[in-house]
Each structure stands twice: as structure tokens, then as C-alpha cells.
Design a protein around this motif. Structure first.
Motif, PDB file in Angstrom:
ATOM      1  N   VAL A 338     -13.582 -19.018  33.238  1.00 58.83           N
ATOM      2  CA  VAL A 338     -12.486 -18.169  33.277  1.00 58.83           C
ATOM      3  C   VAL A 338     -11.649 -18.536  32.188  1.00 58.83           C
ATOM      4  CG1 VAL A 338     -10.450 -17.875  34.529  1.00 58.83           C
ATOM      5  CG2 VAL A 338     -12.442 -17.952  35.811  1.00 58.83           C
ATOM      6  N   PRO A 339     -11.083 -17.464  31.479  1.00 62.92           N
ATOM      7  CA  PRO A 339     -10.159 -17.677  30.447  1.00 62.92           C
ATOM      8  C   PRO A 339      -8.864 -17.863  31.133  1.00 62.92           C
ATOM      9  CG  PRO A 339     -10.600 -15.120  30.719  1.00 62.92           C
ATOM     10  CD  PRO A 339     -11.417 -15.990  31.504  1.00 62.92           C
ATOM     11  N   THR A 340      -7.541 -18.594  30.429  1.00 61.43           N
ATOM     12  CA  THR A 340      -6.706 -18.849  30.967  1.00 61.43           C
ATOM     13  C   THR A 340      -5.207 -18.594  30.152  1.00 61.43           C
ATOM     14  OG1 THR A 340      -6.797 -21.201  30.208  1.00 61.43           O
ATOM     15  CG2 THR A 340      -7.369 -20.755  32.567  1.00 61.43           C
ATOM     16  N   VAL A 341      -4.269 -18.281  30.719  1.00 55.55           N
ATOM     17  CA  VAL A 341      -2.903 -18.258  29.961  1.00 55.55           C
ATOM     18  C   VAL A 341      -2.084 -19.385  30.658  1.00 55.55           C
ATOM     19  CG1 VAL A 341      -0.828 -16.874  29.568  1.00 55.55           C
ATOM     20  CG2 VAL A 341      -2.944 -15.848  29.164  1.00 55.55           C
ATOM     21  N   ASN A 342      -1.500 -20.462  29.885  1.00 55.66           N
ATOM     22  CA  ASN A 342      -0.929 -21.454  30.530  1.00 55.66           C
ATOM     23  C   ASN A 342       0.354 -21.572  29.651  1.00 55.66           C
ATOM     24  OD1 ASN A 342      -0.572 -24.025  31.813  1.00 55.66           O
ATOM     25  ND2 ASN A 342      -0.690 -24.902  29.932  1.00 55.66           N
ATOM     26  N   ILE A 343       1.487 -21.655  30.371  1.00 63.68           N
ATOM     27  CA  ILE A 343       2.819 -21.983  30.000  1.00 63.68           C
ATOM     28  C   ILE A 343       3.053 -23.452  29.848  1.00 63.68           C
ATOM     29  CG2 ILE A 343       5.256 -21.667  30.263  1.00 63.68           C
ATOM     30  CD1 ILE A 343       4.621 -19.353  31.705  1.00 63.68           C
ATOM     31  N   GLN A 344       2.961 -24.134  28.470  1.00 61.44           N
ATOM     32  CA  GLN A 344       3.334 -25.378  28.401  1.00 61.44           C
ATOM     33  C   GLN A 344       4.641 -25.736  28.411  1.00 61.44           C
ATOM     34  OE1 GLN A 344       1.769 -25.912  24.363  1.00 61.44           O
ATOM     35  NE2 GLN A 344      -0.419 -25.811  24.831  1.00 61.44           N
ATOM     36  N   GLY A 345       5.713 -24.923  28.325  1.00 63.61           N
ATOM     37  CA  GLY A 345       7.101 -25.169  28.044  1.00 63.61           C
ATOM     38  C   GLY A 345       7.698 -23.867  27.939  1.00 63.61           C
ATOM     39  N   LEU A 346       9.073 -23.934  28.504  1.00 66.76           N
ATOM     40  CA  LEU A 346       9.905 -22.974  28.345  1.00 66.76           C
ATOM     41  C   LEU A 346      11.297 -23.581  27.871  1.00 66.76           C
ATOM     42  CD1 LEU A 346       9.567 -20.984  31.804  1.00 66.76           C
ATOM     43  CD2 LEU A 346       8.788 -20.067  29.491  1.00 66.76           C
ATOM     44  N   VAL A 347      11.614 -22.716  26.685  1.00 62.23           N
ATOM     45  CA  VAL A 347      12.861 -23.347  26.073  1.00 62.23           C
ATOM     46  C   VAL A 347      13.948 -22.367  25.901  1.00 62.23           C
ATOM     47  CG1 VAL A 347      13.643 -24.698  24.061  1.00 62.23           C
ATOM     48  CG2 VAL A 347      11.321 -24.854  24.603  1.00 62.23           C
ATOM     49  N   SER A 348      15.188 -22.717  26.458  1.00 63.54           N
ATOM     50  CA  SER A 348      16.150 -21.445  26.351  1.00 63.54           C
ATOM     51  C   SER A 348      17.668 -22.357  26.808  1.00 63.54           C
ATOM     52  CB  SER A 348      15.750 -20.261  27.192  1.00 63.54           C
ATOM     53  OG  SER A 348      16.918 -19.263  26.876  1.00 63.54           O
ATOM     54  N   GLY A 349      18.505 -21.915  26.092  1.00 67.81           N
ATOM     55  CA  GLY A 349      19.940 -22.304  26.537  1.00 67.81           C
ATOM     56  C   GLY A 349      20.118 -23.734  26.795  1.00 67.81           C
ATOM     57  N   TYR A 350      20.838 -24.146  27.774  1.00 65.19           N
ATOM     58  CA  TYR A 350      21.116 -25.636  27.987  1.00 65.19           C
ATOM     59  C   TYR A 350      20.111 -26.470  28.771  1.00 65.19           C
ATOM     60  CZ  TYR A 350      23.708 -29.765  29.346  1.00 65.19           C
ATOM     61  OH  TYR A 350      24.405 -31.014  29.508  1.00 65.19           O
ATOM     62  N   THR A 351      19.687 -27.683  28.412  1.00 66.04           N
ATOM     63  CA  THR A 351      18.746 -28.355  29.229  1.00 66.04           C
ATOM     64  C   THR A 351      19.349 -29.838  29.494  1.00 66.04           C
ATOM     65  OG1 THR A 351      17.281 -28.826  27.276  1.00 66.04           O
ATOM     66  CG2 THR A 351      16.645 -26.902  28.476  1.00 66.04           C
ATOM     67  N   GLY A 352      20.562 -30.006  29.314  1.00 65.49           N
ATOM     68  CA  GLY A 352      21.017 -31.327  29.542  1.00 65.49           C
ATOM     69  C   GLY A 352      21.303 -31.741  30.819  1.00 65.49           C
ATOM     70  N   PRO A 353      22.020 -32.723  31.230  1.00 66.90           N
ATOM     71  CA  PRO A 353      22.392 -33.046  32.624  1.00 66.90           C
ATOM     72  C   PRO A 353      23.612 -32.064  32.893  1.00 66.90           C
ATOM     73  CG  PRO A 353      23.338 -34.583  30.788  1.00 66.90           C
ATOM     74  CD  PRO A 353      22.487 -33.755  30.267  1.00 66.90           C
ATOM     75  N   GLY A 354      23.701 -31.817  34.376  1.00 64.67           N
ATOM     76  CA  GLY A 354      24.714 -30.966  34.664  1.00 64.67           C
ATOM     77  C   GLY A 354      24.346 -29.507  34.379  1.00 64.67           C
ATOM     78  N   GLY A 355      25.411 -28.728  34.325  1.00 68.25           N
ATOM     79  CA  GLY A 355      25.094 -27.257  34.354  1.00 68.25           C
ATOM     80  C   GLY A 355      26.342 -26.856  32.906  1.00 68.25           C
ATOM     81  N   LYS A 356      26.015 -25.983  32.390  1.00 62.23           N
ATOM     82  CA  LYS A 356      26.728 -25.279  31.226  1.00 62.23           C
ATOM     83  C   LYS A 356      26.625 -23.747  31.306  1.00 62.23           C
ATOM     84  CE  LYS A 356      27.184 -25.603  26.213  1.00 62.23           C
ATOM     85  NZ  LYS A 356      26.551 -25.899  25.025  1.00 62.23           N
ATOM     86  N   THR A 357      27.803 -23.085  31.621  1.00 61.28           N
ATOM     87  CA  THR A 357      27.941 -21.565  31.855  1.00 61.28           C
ATOM     88  C   THR A 357      27.770 -21.014  30.738  1.00 61.28           C
ATOM     89  OG1 THR A 357      30.129 -21.933  31.722  1.00 61.28           O
ATOM     90  CG2 THR A 357      29.220 -22.101  33.976  1.00 61.28           C
ATOM     91  N   VAL A 358      26.411 -20.776  30.146  1.00 61.52           N
ATOM     92  CA  VAL A 358      25.826 -20.025  29.239  1.00 61.52           C
ATOM     93  C   VAL A 358      24.992 -18.979  29.471  1.00 61.52           C
ATOM     94  CG1 VAL A 358      26.777 -21.681  27.269  1.00 61.52           C
ATOM     95  CG2 VAL A 358      24.198 -21.497  28.350  1.00 61.52           C
TER      96      VAL A 358
END
Length: 502
Positions: A338-358
Motif C-alpha cells: 500500500v502507498p501511504t500519505v503521512n503527516i510528519q508535522g503541522l506547523v502554524s501559529g503559536y505552539t508555546g506554553p499556554g494559549g495565544k489568541t491569534v
């Protein structure tokens, strides 16, 4: 095809068997080479430690030009008469030749680069090469690149050092080609291999191997792969600027009530690439290129299923169920087919501790696809672009960082027969697999214009490739698995088998 351990159980005066009580492989008829391996073992261990301390990481542009310079020196020290650095559009390769005046020539593929690492995730510094006790195995060296691939490559080099120390000529000539971008899907390796002098030397070989150390700790068995899936690594990016909707940069998240979101658009685009469960590739036209497994390939997979323990594999992977709750045989068929499509990572916006309203203005998915025969990089990329465009995602950017097609080798080739003969003589159980689920740039050898057999081969054991605490076995306490010295003698035996195979 499974080879039993009858040779290992014999203890004739000719010294062709192995005592069942220890990890040593069959006594080599060339005792002087064995003595040289024993005497050179401390230097071989130190050679591996020094190599681990010098990482080349293409993704971070780290360790260049030191990496190819060191690789060239390793080749010359091992007895290659000629070794040169070969430039490419990316990181350089190393091309080396050893003329032993032999009738046959073997090709060797090395990679001198390694994967990235996070020291915080390791039990010891990843570049230290610390030797530790591992229950059930013995003494292992922990370090980035220990098994992928510097450990097995060091073992092969140790065999060459032993020939040289014993004053023996190799039974075969060697052509070595090494690259420094395997871990970013070898985007420029074809340039190195197709340079006139390298290609001319490789055409003289019976095939190409990459040294490995994949013995199963429970059985001592090795899997000899007749092929591997291809790989294509790329990023899909949605930006407000390219889309013409959403923000050009991050804005306050309250604006989501009236402003389009690039991350949600990326999620929508990704969702079209696979079935709702994520397990079937749905890119238009891809399934038409998937060649079905042959009856012989299915037979080989069934043999592998009988020779391996599903529970052990699940434990190693940290999983309890296969997709669709399929059985062991079905999972192995799917793994190969079977061929595959794999998501290695998703990068967007803020990824630090807590939240950031963006509301982010940009989102990127790091993707890899595994390709099977008869898929190609060029056709797959064309179909991916058309698939996205047809669904209104013309703005989604596709940035390919590397890749190559699948590879396949005939089990009747002299290379594979020499591998099987080595395993049989040494009493190592061997199973032929039609295709690895992982990938390596073997198609650059097996495809046109070279059309050579190619595959992985070697003894010993290691694990943790791409993961924390990667290791390679140095001194074995497991009677079924070879330590570094015996794995070195395994390569010695293999070179003689290559020379003897018609």
C-alpha cells in the motif's frame, strides 16, 4: 524462503559450525583474518565512537564539509586506493575504489549523514557514543547514527581493516559511493551516481549493498529485502497572502468571526488526500499506478508471517491493534503493497506554553508519501497537483524537498544468492521479503541506466533509528545475535561468497 540453523548446530572437525552456547558465528577458515578482527576490535569501536561524535545533518546544514572529509578518510584508512569527494547541487558525496585484482566487483552504498535529535530526550548525550548494558543483548553503544547507518558501516570497514592487517587481498574489488543527504530523501544523490566515472565503475559491479545490522534478538534471523518503497518528502503550505483570503500575518483570534483561516483551509486540503480514516490514499489516479503483488511475493510474505512473532512486533512498535483490526498476514501484505500519505508535522501559529489568541496567517504540513511499483516521483507529483487544483486548492503550495521511486531486485540475482549462501553457511535463519516498507535510494542503482541488483545485508543488531537512545550492539550476551566482531566476520564470509557465486 527460510534457512534453518542446521549449519550452526554442526560441530565437525572442519570448524564450519557454531557452538549453541554462545553468540559467535561459524569459525572462518581464514583464522588469520579472525585474529586481525579480534586485535582490531578496540580500534573499530573507537572508530564508531569518533564517527558518532561528528554528525552531518543535512536538514540543519550541520557537519559539512567535515562529514564528507571524514568519510573520505575512513575509506582510505580501510584500504581503498582512491577516494574523492564528488560535488552535487546539495551536499557532496564520496566515491572510492579498491582494486584487488579480483574477477568480480561489489558495489557498496554508505550514507554519512544522520537524523536530527533532541538531547533532552536521550538518556546519554547523543554524540557521546556511550557504551551501556542492555538487558537481553549485552553491551551497546548509544548515539545518533549508531544503527542508521554508522554502526553497520563501521562493521564493514572493520572487515576491510582485518584483511589489510592480515596481509590478505580481498576476494572481490569494491566500489564505494557515499552520500550526505539520505535523511532528507536524497535529492541530489542521482547526480553523484550518474557522474561519468562513478557510473562507469558501478557498471562493473554485480550489485550494490548497504550494510545493515538487523538480526532479530528473539530468533537471530535476518530479513533479506528484494526491494523497498520509494519516498517523496514535501510541504503543503496555505498562506493568506497566496490564497487572497485570510490574514497576511497573524491577527487577533476574535477576527475569526469574519476572516478566513489558512490553517482550516490546509486541514480541508489535507482531508482530500486520504479516506476519512486516513488509511487509503485518495489522490486521483494514484491507485491506478499500484502494481499488485505477485503470487511469489505473497508467498514470501506468508513465510515471513510464519517466521516472525506478531506480539513482539506490536510490543516494539508500542501498538495493540492494526488498522481495521486486520490479522498478522494481512498487515504484512498491506505493509508491502500500500502507498501511504503521512503527516510528519503541522506547523502554524503559536505552539508555546499556554494559549495565544491569534488567527495565523500561514499553515504548513510536512508530508511524506511512500511509493510502490509502478509509481514514480514525477507522476505522483503531477497527480497531487491536479488533485488539489480540481478541488479549488490552486493556492496550496507544494514544496518538494527530496525523494526517489521504489526499488526491486530479482531473487535469482547473484547478489541475493550470495546473501542467502552466507546466511546458510553461518546458520543464520533468513527470510526473503518482497519489499521494505521503509525507503532508501536503491532505485538509483536498480533503475536505468545502471539496472543493478541492490539491497541491504549484514549481521548484528541495533535499533532506535530516528528515535532517542538509538543503539548498536558491540558485545553480545545473546546467543542468537552477533556482536560487532562476529558481524565483522560475517562480512568477511560474504565477500568470499560474492566471489564464489556464479
Amino acid at each position: 524462503m527460510t534457512i534453518d540453523r542446521r549449519t550452526m548446530l554442526k560441530t565437525g572437525a572442519a570448524g564450519m559450525g557454531i557452538a549453541a552456547a554462545g553468540p559467535a558465528l561459524a569459525a572462518d577458515p581464514h583464522a588469520d583474518i579472525r585474529r586481525a578482527v579480534e586485535a582490531g576490535h578496540p580500534a573499530a569501536v573507537e572508530r564508531l565512537r569518533e564517527w558518532i561524535a561528528l554528525p552531518s545533518i543535512a536538514a540543519e546544514d550541520r557537519g559539512y564539509p567535515q562529514g564528507p572529509d571524514y568519510m573520505r578518510r575512513l575509506a582510505l584508512d580501510a584500504g581503498f586506493q582512491s577516494a574523492e569527494i564528488v560535488p552535487s547541487k546539495g551536499k557532496p558525496g564520496v566515491f572510492a575504489t579498491l582494486d584487488a585484482g579480483a574477477r568480480k566487483t561489489l558495489g557498496i552504498y554508505f550514507m554519512y549523514d544522520v537524523k536530527q535529535y533532541d538531547p533532552k530526550e536521550w538518556s546519554s548525550p547523543p554524540l557521546e557514543g556511550r557504551i551501556v548494558d542492555k538487558p537481553g543483548l549485552g553491551k551497546v553503544m548509544v548515539g545518533r547514527g549508531a544503527v542508521n547507518q554508522k554502526g553497520p558501516e563501521t562493521v564493514f570497514l572493520a572487515a576491510l581493516h582485518a584483511f589489510k592487517a592480515a596481509g590478505r587481498k580481498l576476494p572481490v574489488n569494491l566500489v564505494l559511493v557515499a552520500e550526505g543527504e539520505e535523511e532528507i530523501a536524497s535529492p541530489n544523490f542521482h547526480e553523484i551516481v550518474q557522474s561519468p566515472r562513478v557510473a562507469a565503475a558501478l557498471r562493473k559491479t554485480i550489485g550494490v549493498i548497504i550494510p545493515t545490522g538487523w538480526q532479530n534478538p528473539a530468533t537471530g534471523a535476518v530479513t533479506l529485502a528484494l526491494g523497498a518503497k520509494g519516498a517523496m518528502e514535501f510541504e503543503l503550505t496555505v498562506s493568506g497572502e497566496k490564497w487572497g483570503r485570510g490574514p497576511k500575518g497573524d491577527i487577533h483570534s476574535s477576527e475569526k468571526a469574519r476572516v478566513d483561516s489558512p490553517p482550516w483551509r490546509l486541514v480541508a486540503a489535507l482531508s482530500t488526500l486520504v479516506s476519512p480514516d486516513g488509511n487509503t490514499v485518495m489522490i486521483d489516479g494514484i491507485q491506478e499506478k499500484v502494481a499488485p503483488l505477485t503470487p511469489r511475493q505473497r508467498e514470501l510474505i506468508a513465510m515471513t508471517a510464519r517466521a516472525t512473532d506478531e506480539a513482539v512486533v506490536k510490543q516494539q512498535l508500542g501498538v495493540t491493534r492494526w488498522i481495521d483490526d486486520m490479522d498478522w498476514d494481512a498487515s504484512l501484505i498491506r505493509l508491502a503493497q500500500v502507498p501511504t500519505v503521512n503527516i510528519q508535522g503541522l506547523v502554524s501559529g503559536y505552539t508555546g506554553p499556554g494559549g495565544k489568541t491569534v488567527l495565523p496567517g500561514r499553515a504548513t504540513a510536512k508530508i511524506e508519501m511512500r511509493l510502490v511499483p509502478d509509481m514514480t516521483i514525477e507522476d505522483t507529483l503531477k497527480k497531487l497537483r491536479a488533485h488539489l487544483d480540481k478541488r479549488g486548492f490552486q493556492d496550496v503550495e507544494i514544496n518538494v524537498s527530496g525523494g526517489y521511486g521504489p526499488t526491486q531486485t530479482d531473487e535469482q540475482s547473484a547478489l541475493i544468492r550470495a546473501e542467502l549462501a552466507t546466511c546458510e553457511r553461518l546458520g543464520v535463519p533468513a527470510t526473503l521479503a518482497p519489499r521494505l516498507a521503509g525507503s532508501w535510494p536503491g532505485v538509483i542503482f536498480t533503475g536505468p541506466p545502471l539496472n543493478l541488483p541492490a539491497g541491504q545485508f549484514g549481521f548484528g543488531h541495533g535499533s532506535g533509528a530516528h528515535a532517542p537512545d538509538e543503539y548498536f550492539l558491540i558485545e553480545s550476551s545473546n546467543p542468537k545475535v552477533m556482536g560487532m566482531k562476529d558481524a565483522t566476520m560475517g562480512f568477511v564470509d560474504f565477500l568470499y561468497q560474492v566471489a564464489a557465486t556464479a
